[in-house]
Write an enzyme that holds these catalytic residues in place. Structure first.
Site, PDB file in Angstrom:
ATOM      1  N   GLY A 269      -9.513  16.142  11.392  1.00 48.15           N
ATOM      2  CA  GLY A 269      -9.410  17.549  11.005  1.00 48.15           C
ATOM      3  C   GLY A 269      -9.992  17.781   9.623  1.00 48.15           C
ATOM      4  O   GLY A 269     -10.971  18.490   9.468  1.00 48.15           O
ATOM      5  N   PHE A 270      -9.342  17.196   8.631  1.00 46.12           N
ATOM      6  CA  PHE A 270      -9.799  17.249   7.239  1.00 46.12           C
ATOM      7  C   PHE A 270      -9.846  18.673   6.696  1.00 46.12           C
ATOM      8  O   PHE A 270     -10.558  18.972   5.748  1.00 46.12           O
ATOM      9  CB  PHE A 270     -11.165  16.566   7.083  1.00 46.12           C
ATOM     10  CG  PHE A 270     -11.291  15.281   7.865  1.00 46.12           C
ATOM     11  CD1 PHE A 270     -10.456  14.208   7.583  1.00 46.12           C
ATOM     12  CD2 PHE A 270     -12.194  15.162   8.905  1.00 46.12           C
ATOM     13  CE1 PHE A 270     -10.539  13.030   8.321  1.00 46.12           C
ATOM     14  CE2 PHE A 270     -12.286  13.990   9.653  1.00 46.12           C
ATOM     15  CZ  PHE A 270     -11.457  12.920   9.355  1.00 46.12           C
ATOM     16  N   GLY A 497      -4.442  11.648  12.938  1.00 44.78           N
ATOM     17  CA  GLY A 497      -4.777  10.311  12.473  1.00 44.78           C
ATOM     18  C   GLY A 497      -4.082   9.940  11.181  1.00 44.78           C
ATOM     19  O   GLY A 497      -4.237   8.831  10.680  1.00 44.78           O
ATOM     20  N   LEU A 658       5.671   5.370   2.581  1.00 44.09           N
ATOM     21  CA  LEU A 658       6.548   5.327   3.753  1.00 44.09           C
ATOM     22  C   LEU A 658       6.141   4.244   4.755  1.00 44.09           C
ATOM     23  O   LEU A 658       6.978   3.681   5.440  1.00 44.09           O
ATOM     24  CB  LEU A 658       6.566   6.697   4.433  1.00 44.09           C
ATOM     25  CG  LEU A 658       7.005   7.849   3.502  1.00 44.09           C
ATOM     26  CD1 LEU A 658       6.902   9.180   4.227  1.00 44.09           C
ATOM     27  CD2 LEU A 658       8.425   7.628   2.986  1.00 44.09           C
ATOM     28  N   PRO A 660       3.182   1.254   4.519  1.00 44.98           N
ATOM     29  CA  PRO A 660       2.039   0.729   3.752  1.00 44.98           C
ATOM     30  C   PRO A 660       0.760   0.585   4.567  1.00 44.98           C
ATOM     31  O   PRO A 660      -0.328   0.860   4.075  1.00 44.98           O
ATOM     32  CB  PRO A 660       2.554  -0.646   3.284  1.00 44.98           C
ATOM     33  CG  PRO A 660       4.043  -0.504   3.253  1.00 44.98           C
ATOM     34  CD  PRO A 660       4.386   0.420   4.394  1.00 44.98           C
ATOM     35  N   GLN A 666      -4.928   5.913   4.865  1.00 47.59           N
ATOM     36  CA  GLN A 666      -5.130   7.268   4.357  1.00 47.59           C
ATOM     37  C   GLN A 666      -5.881   7.240   3.027  1.00 47.59           C
ATOM     38  O   GLN A 666      -6.788   8.022   2.796  1.00 47.59           O
ATOM     39  CB  GLN A 666      -3.785   7.980   4.176  1.00 47.59           C
ATOM     40  CG  GLN A 666      -3.206   8.524   5.454  1.00 47.59           C
ATOM     41  CD  GLN A 666      -3.877   9.846   5.810  1.00 47.59           C
ATOM     42  OE1 GLN A 666      -5.031   9.885   6.229  1.00 47.59           O
ATOM     43  NE2 GLN A 666      -3.165  10.931   5.650  1.00 47.59           N
ATOM     44  N   GLY A 731      -2.756  12.484   2.066  1.00 46.82           N
ATOM     45  CA  GLY A 731      -3.980  12.629   2.851  1.00 46.82           C
ATOM     46  C   GLY A 731      -5.191  12.983   2.024  1.00 46.82           C
ATOM     47  O   GLY A 731      -6.317  12.733   2.432  1.00 46.82           O
ATOM     48  N   GLU A 732      -4.975  13.600   0.880  1.00 47.72           N
ATOM     49  CA  GLU A 732      -6.124  14.151   0.170  1.00 47.72           C
ATOM     50  C   GLU A 732      -6.435  13.478  -1.153  1.00 47.72           C
ATOM     51  O   GLU A 732      -7.571  13.487  -1.606  1.00 47.72           O
ATOM     52  CB  GLU A 732      -5.925  15.661  -0.013  1.00 47.72           C
ATOM     53  CG  GLU A 732      -5.897  16.320   1.355  1.00 47.72           C
ATOM     54  CD  GLU A 732      -5.597  17.795   1.339  1.00 47.72           C
ATOM     55  OE1 GLU A 732      -6.537  18.564   1.162  1.00 47.72           O
ATOM     56  OE2 GLU A 732      -4.414  18.169   1.531  1.00 47.72           O
TER      57      GLU A 732
END
Lengths: 765, 328, 210
Positions: A269-270, A497, A658, A660, A666, A731-732
């Site tokens: 998605g991103f 993902g 949470l 590793p 990620q 995620g970012e």
């Protein structure tokens, strides 16, 4: 609601002032649970077998296949649209144009309402007006994709073009200040930064340019849709399920309850998998044809219909005192946007929170253009904002003959430099120091062009990474315990993902005191309690907060069910903890009853509770951010200017980790997208036509395996006491700082500063 | 993709017969043609599958090598004679595309592949190659990947093949057969410069089929190589590529040399001016540079591809230096 | 589920894709029909599609509902559609199904005959060699074909000695050979680790790696 009320809810701020801090999440200190273990992905076996079913793969009887015809002008009107030959083509079921499309309300644009998902508020195929080059002007449905594609190629469209705003430079001369930038002010002035800059002992004053980017998820956007009477079923690839449902309900004039959206797997998605025109067109065409529709965008279609990251020009000016503190921090600039969306690419956000300075001038402006709406893409703002800011900091360090990490030590603020809030959890320097040690930063030759092996110049660079902590409002969860001692945790969350399904099963297990294999996490379906957007790196804690609330409610109900015959009798919900497959007093081992026992005695098959997540008050009281240090070693060919990233290390401070195994993925994923941003990615927008000229994975370059070295990632793993689970979204942050780390390494290798992304070899010859 | 028919040719004669049908095209591995058909840039009405025709790679009595046009790229690249006697060819193939594509793509198809100019690919853009007379939007557009040599006001596209660059350097002969019989021509004569008709890319007559490529015996080819410069480390088309073979005599002079460039022109570019400048001269960096200058003297860069002149110069010098080894 | 739903609503179900009439697109009589030489897909004989335009990828996904093979670009630029044909990795999006008459195709669904996980599939799970999972089947099929090429001694663009008869299983060799398979989530390290571990264990490759 106005856009001011969206991500950072002002209502929550009011509440925050009235309430004391919530106590830290009890799971933060919990040992021996599933959280913190490297459980492999729950959906892994399905993915490696090819059994994970994506939106374009859902079978349907009577399925029709859609093809889109795209406009070839940027602004104007359709003059003629000759569909006669297409209509005669074999297999054609329907041709939909603005002349026969159902009447639809415009989408509610994302940020215009917390429930809105529209990528823009432009009407979809409602009249002959053209708003961007590539806008769909016709939909063909046929029995096979081959037939639909061929019939589409037979449509002849002519246009009356009108002058369009296609030059970013020209549009920038008429830029405007947006009402807000994601709910925050578009301009922040503290002191007189220009004067402080002019009087500073050391100054850098630099201009940066960043191009458009494409998310380039390997799964193209797709939806398989059909109507069952007045009910609408959508299999979508989306990262905003409930927002899409609410927005579609408005467009089609039906109630939300009539719409069900499934999205169990999303092929990347991103930020890009939102509500674009293709889903709306598929639904409209399905309604007209009375048949299911598969709208699987071609790769070109993705570039024409689903927007990406916009282009920016940025100025970073730093004025430093002789002691290495900042007298002035200026970060201003302009992004290209449209008047139909609100995504101003918040590139000044890092400068609002990272460094102490005597004065600030931070301003974002937007330049309106006639183009496909831009949208959020992995670390919108922060990815390219840190490129400019962290390159400038490197240049300042060089001017001051200071080690870049030492400079950051001198800029470490005691509280948030622009909001004045206390930091909830900030260990950025610890991340720098751990990273420097591990990477061997001390081996860096501070003199550019100081290291060479054959034709290859070798250099090292570093940059800070940062991304805000967000927790979205509007999420709910349902937690169900069954008589066999198993649990289901349900919310309409998204799995693209990131590891959502796995980590939420782990968190649910610890929350309920169950082994992880006894917990099922249900997601990806609007029939479940409302989820929040999978964006802003917010989903993990947004879901965790809702699950915590639902679990607390469930525990209260279980205690009621347990009644007076239970060893738990007399204990309140606040006095028990979930452990060992049941509830018990934290200290008194005999005051325990298992879920199996409670439900069996009560004669219940299952017991369930649903709750909304509480307001994200923590973000109103604290400056909550994640941090990191990105270390890069490059080899640059002295002959050709080719850049090879030979080593990379990311050191992160993002609260508690949470899982590793998946956290590492990620972080690495963000870093690798950052390598693309640094070295090769650019969506080519032809300013004569407004046409994207490289709508292809052959010409839009993303990193390939050989571009990616072994990437080491480490983390502080220090829990944030103010966040659910002690965790921050991750995620970012991985992409932030990478552009600058690479650029700084290239400078160290070659002596060349490149402030214009991507750093392709021609800029180094 | 336009509706079309498909037939597999059992032999060359049958292929040529089938290709006589209206709108017929030969189909190799499909790695370029199928993509172009899907883009509706190519609209054949009939496909003649020639992948079942000659694909043998055979050593010739005179020391040369004959490669059937249906040979897959992987098969050529891994062939021992190619690896040892014509390493530039093996390296050029391996620098192109991906493992999967090399397993599909045929030699003949590689010779016939079409440009990656993004304006050629976009049917909304003006392109004289796709639609003669429509103009060229690349000349004033994104032309970073475009030609610096031999272009015309009608077309600035480049030929995208790596393999052909090596063949150009190695004096390859192309064998073709058509309705009028068989003939052979030098590889460097196969492709045209754009002139006023960029839509006509080769000198092949309608229905002519490439049946084989012959590599003549060439001792210095054993000391040949290929270097490709691109925007990422793999799986990208060349910005500049250089194929070269070099023979340095004991006295340090250049006995013989072959040099060809990719990414610079509408065809694989045999650098004959550079070769002439090199032959008999010293194998030194300064003579390599002078040779590169000689070849690039007529370079006419566009707004975004000026770097290619310098990049070509540097890459030529580096490749010749590598081949010369200690001599340089 | 949907079929029942449609039937209840009295909707006309369209023809099943395999029976789609090709009126207008009917090929000339000269075209071999392919009935004698079907394609073998995961061990099953499958007729050649009547529409010549049908790619091997669309045959798999839309007609046979073998959707494990992914469509990422449909233009030969991403590798998500990689399948094995007679053991060789190819891109099924650029393959017209008609061209593969008589050939044996293995897709991700057919990697192991018994539904057990292939060692490489297990390694992908252990090394987290994926995130979204969309490029994964293509990476796995590609890696299996790649390993065979390595065993055969096929050189690559990063092979220093073209004349070498065995190829080393180095990181750069794997990366170069897998570069035709894009991954946008950034699982490259896990993918390469999974491949290296799997094929370093096989005897032939261990020999080659020495």
């Amino acid at each position: 609601m106005s856009i001011l009320d969206t991500i950072q809810q002002t209502a929550a701020g009011v509440v925050a002032k009235l309430r004391p801090d919530a106590p830290p999440d009890r799971l933060i200190g919990r040992k021996h649970g599933s959280i913190g273990t490297s459980l492999p992905r729950i959906d892994g076996p399905r993915k490696v077998r090819g059994e994970a079913r994506f939106a374009a793969e859902v079978p349907a009887a009577g399925l029709t296949y859609a093809a889109l015809l795209h406009s070839t002008i940027a602004r104007g009107r359709i003059a003629t649209l000759d569909t006669a030959a297409a209509a005669q083509a074999p297999g054609v079921v329907l041709i939909m144009t603005h002349e026969n499309a159902p009447r639809l309300k415009p989408p509610a644009a994302f940020m215009s309402d917390p429930r809105a998902a529209g990528a823009s508020d432009l009407p979809v195929m409602q009249d002959a007006t053209i708003h961007w080059n590539g806008e769909p002007v016709a939909v063909v449905l046929a029995e096979t994709q081959e037939q639909a594609d061929h019939a589409k190629s037979l449509i002849v469209a002519t246009y009356e073009a009108e002058p369009a705003r296609l030059s970013f430079a020209q549009a920038a001369t008429r830029s405007r200040q947006p009402e807000s930038v994601l709910g925050e002010p578009a301009i922040i002035r503290i002191g007189d930064a220009e004067a402080a800059l002019a009087g500073a002992a050391f100054q850098v004053d630099l201009t940066f340019h960043t191009p458009r980017h494409s998310h380039a998820a390997i799964e193209p956007h797709a939806a398989t849709v059909w109507w069952e009477g007045d009910r609408l079923v959508i299999h979508d690839a989306t990262q905003m399920l409930h927002q899409t449902r609410w927005t579609l309900a408005g467009i089609f004039g039906i109630t939300e309850e009539k719409i069900r959206i499934h999205s169990p797997f999303v092929g990347g998605g991103f930020g890009g998998k939102g509500l674009w025109s293709h889903q709306i067109l598929a639904i409209a065409a399905s309604k007209l044809a009375g048949r299911p529709v598969r709208m699987a965008l071609s790769r070109e279609g993705v570039f024409r219909v689903a927007g990406g990251r916009t282009t920016t020009t940025q100025r970073v000016a730093l004025g430093a005192n002789a002691d290495g503190t900042l007298a002035a921090l200026i970060h201003t600039g302009t992004v290209a946007m449209t008047t139909h969306n609100n995504c101003p690419e918040q590139f000044t956000f890092p400068a609002r929170h990272l460094y102490a300075a005597g004065s600030f001038l931070l301003e974002q402006r937007v330049a309106d253009m006639d183009m496909l709406a831009n949208t959020f893409m992995r670390a919108p703002g922060e990815s390219i904002g840190t490129f400019a800011l962290e390159t400038a900091l490197d240049e300042l360090a060089e001017a001051m003959r200071l080690d870049p990490i030492e400079l950051r030590r001198r800029l470490e603020p005691e509280q948030d430099p622009t909001s004045g809030h206390a930091f909830s959890s900030r260990h950025m320097l610890a991340a720098f120091e751990a990273g420097a040690e591990r990477f061997g930063w001390s081996q860096r030759n501070p003199v550019p062009r100081g290291r060479r092996e054959g034709e290859w110049l070798i250099g090292m660079g570093v940059a800070a990474a940062t991304y805000p902590y967000y927790r979205m409002l509007g999420g709910a969860a349902r937690v169900t315990i069954t008589r066999d001692g198993y649990a289901r945790v349900a919310t309409a969350g998204h799995e693209m993902g990131m590891g959502t399904a796995t980590v939420q099963a782990q968190a649910g297990a610890d929350r309920l005191g169950l082994p992880v294999e006894h917990v099922t996490f249900e997601y990806g379906d609007t029939a479940l309690p409302a989820g929040t957007v999978a964006g802003g790196s917010s989903q993990t804690v947004s879901i965790a907060a809702a699950v915590a609330a639902a679990s607390a409610k469930l525990i209260a109900e279980l205690l009621t069910l347990a009644g007076n015959d239970s060893p738990l009798a007399g204990l309140s919900a606040g006095e028990v903890e979930a452990r060992d497959g049941g509830l018990g007093h934290p200290e008194q081992a005999d005051r325990f009853e298992s879920y199996v026992s409670i439900l069996t005695r009560a004669g219940r098959e299952e017991v369930s509770a649903e709750a909304d997540a509480p307001q994200p008050v923590e973000t109103q009281r604290y400056s909550m951010h994640s941090y990191g240090a990105q270390f890069c070693e490059v080899r640059v060919s002295a002959v050709t200017g080719e850049v090879r990233v030979s080593r990379f290390l990311g050191s992160f401070d993002t609260g508690r980790i949470l899982n590793p195994r998946m956290a590492a993925s990620q972080f690495r994923g963000g870093i690798i997208m950052g390598l693309g941003l640094a070295l090769m990615e650019e969506t080519e927008f032809d300013e004569r036509s407004g046409r994207i000229m490289n709508p292809s994975l052959a010409e839009y370059h993303v990193p390939v395996h050989l571009d990616v070295p072994d990437i080491e990632v480490i983390w502080t793993d220090i829990a944030d006491p103010h966040a659910p689970l002690g965790a921050h979204g991750i995620g970012e942050i991985g992409i932030t700082g990478v552009g600058a780390a690479v650029a700084n390494a290239i400078h160290n290798a070659t002596g060349r500063r490149v402030r214009d992304l991507p750093i392709t070899l021609d800029k180094l010859l | 993709m336009t509706p079309l028919s498909f037939a597999r040719a059992a032999d060359t004669a049958a292929a040529i017969g089938l290709a006589g049908a209206p709108g017929a095209r030969y189909l190799g591995g499909g790695t370029n043609l199928v993509d172009l058909m899907r883009e509706t840039i190519e609209r054949p009405q009939a496909l003649v599958d020639v992948t079942g025709l000659g694909s043998a790679i055979e050593d010739q009595a005179d020391g040369g090598l004959m490669i059937g046009a249906a040979a897959r790229n992987t098969a050529i690249a891994e062939h021992r004679s190619v690896r040892t006697r014509y390493p530039a060819l093996s390296r050029a193939i391996l620098a192109g595309a991906s493992g999967q594509i090399r397993n599909m793509a045929t030699l003949g198809g590689n010779l016939m592949q079409r440009t990656r100019c993004t304006y050629f690919y976009d049917d909304a853009a003006g392109c004289n190659k796709r639609a003669p007379g429509a103009g060229c939007d690349a000349i004033d557009g994104f032309n970073r990947i475009h030609a610096i040599l031999g272009a015309s006001p009608a077309c600035v596209a480049t030929h995208p093949s790596d393999l052909c660059v090596a063949l150009a350097a190695l004096d390859a002969i192309v064998h073709v057969e058509g309705p009028a019989g068989a003939r052979s021509l030098e590889l460097v004569e196969l492709h045209r410069l754009p002139g006023g008709r960029p839509d006509i890319e080769t000198v092949l007559a309608p229905g002519e089929l490439i049946t084989a490529v012959e590599l003549p015996a060439l001792a210095l080819a054993a000391r040949s190589t290929y270097r490709k410069v691109r925007d990422r480390s793999s799986y990208a088309f060349a910005l500049i590529s250089v194929a070269a073979a070099l023979e340095v005599a004991e006295d340090g002079t250049i006995g013989d040399v072959r040099l060809a460039l990719g990414g610079v022109a509408h065809k694989p570019w045999r650098a004959r001016m550079a070769e002439a400048a090199l032959r008999g001269g010293p194998a030194t960096r300064s003579s390599f540079l002078a040779a590169a200058e000689a070849e690039l003297v007529d370079a006419a860069p566009l707004s975004h591809n000026g770097f290619k002149v310098e990049l070509a110069r540097r890459t030529i010098v580096a490749v010749l230096g590598e081949l010369a080894g200690d001599a340089a | 589920m949907l079929v029942g739903g449609l039937a209840r609503l009295g909707l006309r179900a369209g023809p099943s894709p395999r029976d789609v009439p090709q009126n207008g697109a009917t090929p000339p009589a000269a075209v071999p029909k392919g009935v004698d030489m079907p394609i073998t897909i995961n061990g099953q004989a499958v007729p050649i599609p009547v529409d010549v335009r049908t790619s091997l990828l669309d045959l798999l996904r839309e007609q046979l509902h073998l959707s494990g093979t992914k469509k990422g670009c449909n233009q030969g630029a991403c590798g998500a559609c990689t399948v094995l044909v007679d053991g060789e990795r190819i891109l099924s999006c650029l393959a017209l199904a008609a061209q593969y008459e008589g050939r044996s195709v293995v897709s991700i669904e057919g990697l192991t005959p018994d539904g057990e996980l292939h060692p490489l599939q297990r390694a992908f799970i252990n090394h987290d060699g994926y995130q979204c999972g969309y490029c994964t089947p293509g990476q796995i099929c590609s890696a299996i074909g790649m390993a065979d090429e390595l065993r055969r001694g096929v050189p690559s663009a990063v092979t220093a000695d073209l004349a070498a008869t065995t190829m080393a299983l180095t990181g750069d060799e794997l990366r170069e050979r897998m570069s035709g398979n894009l991954c946008r989530c950034g699982a490259h390290n896990g993918i390469v680790a999974a491949i290296a571990e799997t094929f370093a264990r096989t005897p032939a490759m261990a020999e080659a790696a020495e």
